[in-house]
Design a protein around this motif. Structure first.
Motif, PDB file in Angstrom:
ATOM      1  N   ALA A 153      48.030  64.337  44.858  1.00 55.81           N
ATOM      2  CA  ALA A 153      49.468  64.593  44.786  1.00 55.81           C
ATOM      3  C   ALA A 153      50.050  64.879  46.165  1.00 55.81           C
ATOM      4  O   ALA A 153      51.264  64.787  46.359  1.00 55.81           O
ATOM      5  CB  ALA A 153      49.744  65.771  43.848  1.00 55.81           C
ATOM      6  N   ALA A 154      49.184  65.207  47.117  1.00 54.07           N
ATOM      7  CA  ALA A 154      49.655  65.493  48.476  1.00 54.07           C
ATOM      8  C   ALA A 154      49.476  64.304  49.408  1.00 54.07           C
ATOM      9  O   ALA A 154      49.839  64.392  50.584  1.00 54.07           O
ATOM     10  CB  ALA A 154      48.911  66.705  49.029  1.00 54.07           C
ATOM     11  N   LEU A 155      48.923  63.190  48.896  1.00 58.88           N
ATOM     12  CA  LEU A 155      48.650  62.039  49.742  1.00 58.88           C
ATOM     13  C   LEU A 155      49.782  61.021  49.691  1.00 58.88           C
ATOM     14  O   LEU A 155      50.328  60.756  48.620  1.00 58.88           O
ATOM     15  CB  LEU A 155      47.371  61.339  49.278  1.00 58.88           C
ATOM     16  CG  LEU A 155      46.029  62.024  49.492  1.00 58.88           C
ATOM     17  CD1 LEU A 155      44.916  61.115  48.972  1.00 58.88           C
ATOM     18  CD2 LEU A 155      45.800  62.348  50.958  1.00 58.88           C
ATOM     19  N   PRO A 156      50.122  60.407  50.821  1.00 55.19           N
ATOM     20  CA  PRO A 156      50.961  59.205  50.768  1.00 55.19           C
ATOM     21  C   PRO A 156      50.222  58.126  49.993  1.00 55.19           C
ATOM     22  O   PRO A 156      48.985  58.111  49.929  1.00 55.19           O
ATOM     23  CB  PRO A 156      51.125  58.818  52.241  1.00 55.19           C
ATOM     24  CG  PRO A 156      50.728  60.026  53.019  1.00 55.19           C
ATOM     25  CD  PRO A 156      49.741  60.772  52.193  1.00 55.19           C
TER      26      PRO A 156
ATOM     27  N   MET B  94      47.671  63.673  39.596  1.00 57.11           N
ATOM     28  CA  MET B  94      47.972  62.242  39.596  1.00 57.11           C
ATOM     29  C   MET B  94      49.072  61.848  40.579  1.00 57.11           C
ATOM     30  O   MET B  94      49.220  60.678  40.910  1.00 57.11           O
ATOM     31  CB  MET B  94      48.379  61.813  38.184  1.00 57.11           C
ATOM     32  CG  MET B  94      47.279  61.999  37.155  1.00 57.11           C
ATOM     33  SD  MET B  94      47.771  61.446  35.496  1.00 57.11           S
ATOM     34  CE  MET B  94      48.918  62.764  35.033  1.00 57.11           C
ATOM     35  N   GLY B  95      49.844  62.831  41.012  1.00 53.75           N
ATOM     36  CA  GLY B  95      50.973  62.558  41.893  1.00 53.75           C
ATOM     37  C   GLY B  95      51.958  63.697  41.802  1.00 53.75           C
ATOM     38  O   GLY B  95      51.937  64.477  40.848  1.00 53.75           O
TER      39      GLY B  95
ATOM     40  N   LEU C 202      57.440  59.513  39.346  1.00 54.45           N
ATOM     41  CA  LEU C 202      57.494  58.275  40.118  1.00 54.45           C
ATOM     42  C   LEU C 202      56.203  58.056  40.913  1.00 54.45           C
ATOM     43  O   LEU C 202      55.651  56.952  40.954  1.00 54.45           O
ATOM     44  CB  LEU C 202      58.691  58.296  41.069  1.00 54.45           C
ATOM     45  CG  LEU C 202      60.073  58.135  40.420  1.00 54.45           C
ATOM     46  CD1 LEU C 202      61.173  58.277  41.476  1.00 54.45           C
ATOM     47  CD2 LEU C 202      60.182  56.779  39.722  1.00 54.45           C
ATOM     48  N   ALA C 203      55.728  59.127  41.543  1.00 54.33           N
ATOM     49  CA  ALA C 203      54.487  59.027  42.309  1.00 54.33           C
ATOM     50  C   ALA C 203      53.311  58.714  41.384  1.00 54.33           C
ATOM     51  O   ALA C 203      52.422  57.933  41.726  1.00 54.33           O
ATOM     52  CB  ALA C 203      54.234  60.322  43.075  1.00 54.33           C
ATOM     53  N   GLN C 204      53.319  59.314  40.211  1.00 52.54           N
ATOM     54  CA  GLN C 204      52.235  59.071  39.253  1.00 52.54           C
ATOM     55  C   GLN C 204      52.262  57.635  38.750  1.00 52.54           C
ATOM     56  O   GLN C 204      51.210  57.004  38.579  1.00 52.54           O
ATOM     57  CB  GLN C 204      52.336  60.068  38.103  1.00 52.54           C
ATOM     58  CG  GLN C 204      51.992  61.484  38.528  1.00 52.54           C
ATOM     59  CD  GLN C 204      52.278  62.527  37.465  1.00 52.54           C
ATOM     60  OE1 GLN C 204      52.360  62.220  36.278  1.00 52.54           O
ATOM     61  NE2 GLN C 204      52.423  63.775  37.885  1.00 52.54           N
TER      62      GLN C 204
ATOM     63  N   GLY D  59      49.664  52.661  38.607  1.00 55.21           N
ATOM     64  CA  GLY D  59      49.884  51.223  38.722  1.00 55.21           C
ATOM     65  C   GLY D  59      48.890  50.581  39.674  1.00 55.21           C
ATOM     66  O   GLY D  59      48.347  49.496  39.390  1.00 55.21           O
ATOM     67  N   TYR D  60      48.614  51.251  40.801  1.00 54.36           N
ATOM     68  CA  TYR D  60      47.639  50.712  41.750  1.00 54.36           C
ATOM     69  C   TYR D  60      46.241  50.669  41.129  1.00 54.36           C
ATOM     70  O   TYR D  60      45.496  49.695  41.310  1.00 54.36           O
ATOM     71  CB  TYR D  60      47.618  51.553  43.025  1.00 54.36           C
ATOM     72  CG  TYR D  60      46.558  51.109  43.995  1.00 54.36           C
ATOM     73  CD1 TYR D  60      46.669  49.893  44.673  1.00 54.36           C
ATOM     74  CD2 TYR D  60      45.431  51.887  44.222  1.00 54.36           C
ATOM     75  CE1 TYR D  60      45.689  49.458  45.554  1.00 54.36           C
ATOM     76  CE2 TYR D  60      44.442  51.461  45.103  1.00 54.36           C
ATOM     77  CZ  TYR D  60      44.577  50.251  45.757  1.00 54.36           C
ATOM     78  OH  TYR D  60      43.602  49.823  46.620  1.00 54.36           O
TER      79      TYR D  60
END
Length: 299
Positions: free
Chosen positions: A98-101, A135-136, A140-142, A147-148
């Motif tokens: 969750a802290a990663l770009p 997860m993010g 949106l991040a999740q 998706g990736y």
């Protein structure tokens, strides 16, 4: 006859419970200063021996950074070669995703994928679990990270039950380091007791959320505590009416397609995330099991 039916129906229902056992941090949970190479080897081999003896399907989630050491590559190969073991990725370095770009997350996944497949050869690696179940940072991040993972052919794996085994493991290792075997035994027994209490809680929550039992997914770790108490845990779950099944079987239940209604970054049971009503969800979270009381007596 009515009385007989009343007696037998709960027993039949009780026997239909199912659980998929999943172990994170393969080939061994990182506790700096505790695990020597012989301990890592003994922990992995003891777990694998019990999995074989009990014929329990398991899924293990691998941190590739731990596999750079040649001895750990050999341990990973043993997991990969076992017919009852399904492999999953757990990122390269076990970061808080969750802290990663997003680009950094992709690199964690891609490099870990390369390391696992170099050792596992042709064995499929269908699953991914986020470290800390983070997860993010938001929905949106999740969506982007999941998706990736889909693009890479991974299914992101949830859990429904966990019992903070990593916290019990730390005090267990401290007791073993001091050669206090009586205390270590008491910690192991407390771990089993708290795990069964957690199953009881999440079974009741499952019935409230879905109106029925579903296959549970239990999250724990590759560590010495589980190596020493794996048989005890499995037999205790079997006494509760559980059949150990594969993760693939468990996730075929339609409950695992339920939308998420809570996108907080850190991972609690998906049973909470599947509750649409925020007030009800918060109430359950407030009353969910916490291991602090069990652990307080050992600190």
């Amino acid at each position: 006859m009515k009385h007989l039916l009343f007696l037998f129906f709960p027993l039949f229902s009780f026997a239909q419970r199912q659980v998929a056992l999943t172990l994170d941090d393969a080939p061994v949970m990182a506790l700096p200063g505790y695990y020597t190479a012989p301990q890592r080897k003994a922990t992995n081999e003891k777990l694998l021996q019990q999995i074989t003896a009990l014929r329990t399907p398991v899924s293990v989630f691998i941190n590739g950074a731990n596999c750079i050491v040649p001895d750990n590559q050999l341990l990973l190969r043993k997991w990969a070669d076992h017919p009852l073991v399904t492999l999953g990725s757990h990122t390269l370095n076990h970061p808080d995703c969750a802290a990663l770009p997003l680009d950094s997350f992709k690199m964690e996944v891609t490099i870990n994928d390369y390391i696992i497949r170099a050792v596992a050869k042709d064995k499929p690696v269908p699953y991914f679990r986020f470290p800390f179940n983070a997860m993010g940072k938001d929905s949106l991040a999740q969506a982007a990270t999941i998706g990736y993972l889909k693009e890479k052919g991974y299914t992101a794996v949830p859990f429904t039950v966990e019992s903070s085994d990593y916290m019990f493991e730390q005090v267990y290792q401290e007791a073993l380091k001091k050669k206090d075997l009586r205390k270590a035994k008491a910690i192991g027994e407390a771990y089993i007791r708290y795990t069964l209490f957690s199953f009881d809680y999440f079974e009741k929550l499952t019935r409230e959320v879905f109106g029925r039992d579903i296959p549970q997914v239990y999250l724990c770790h590759v560590n010495q505590l589980n190596a020493d108490y794996y048989t005890t845990l499995v037999k205790a779950l079997q006494q509760r009416g559980y059949q150990c099944i594969s993760l693939q079987q468990a996730m075929q239940d339609k409950a695992y397609g339920t939308p998420l209604y809570d996108h907080r970054r850190y991972g609690f049971s998906w049973l909470f995330r599947w509750i649409p009503d925020a007030a009800i969800r918060k109430s359950h979270l407030r009353n969910s099991p916490e291991p602090d009381k069990e652990l307080a007596v050992f600190k």
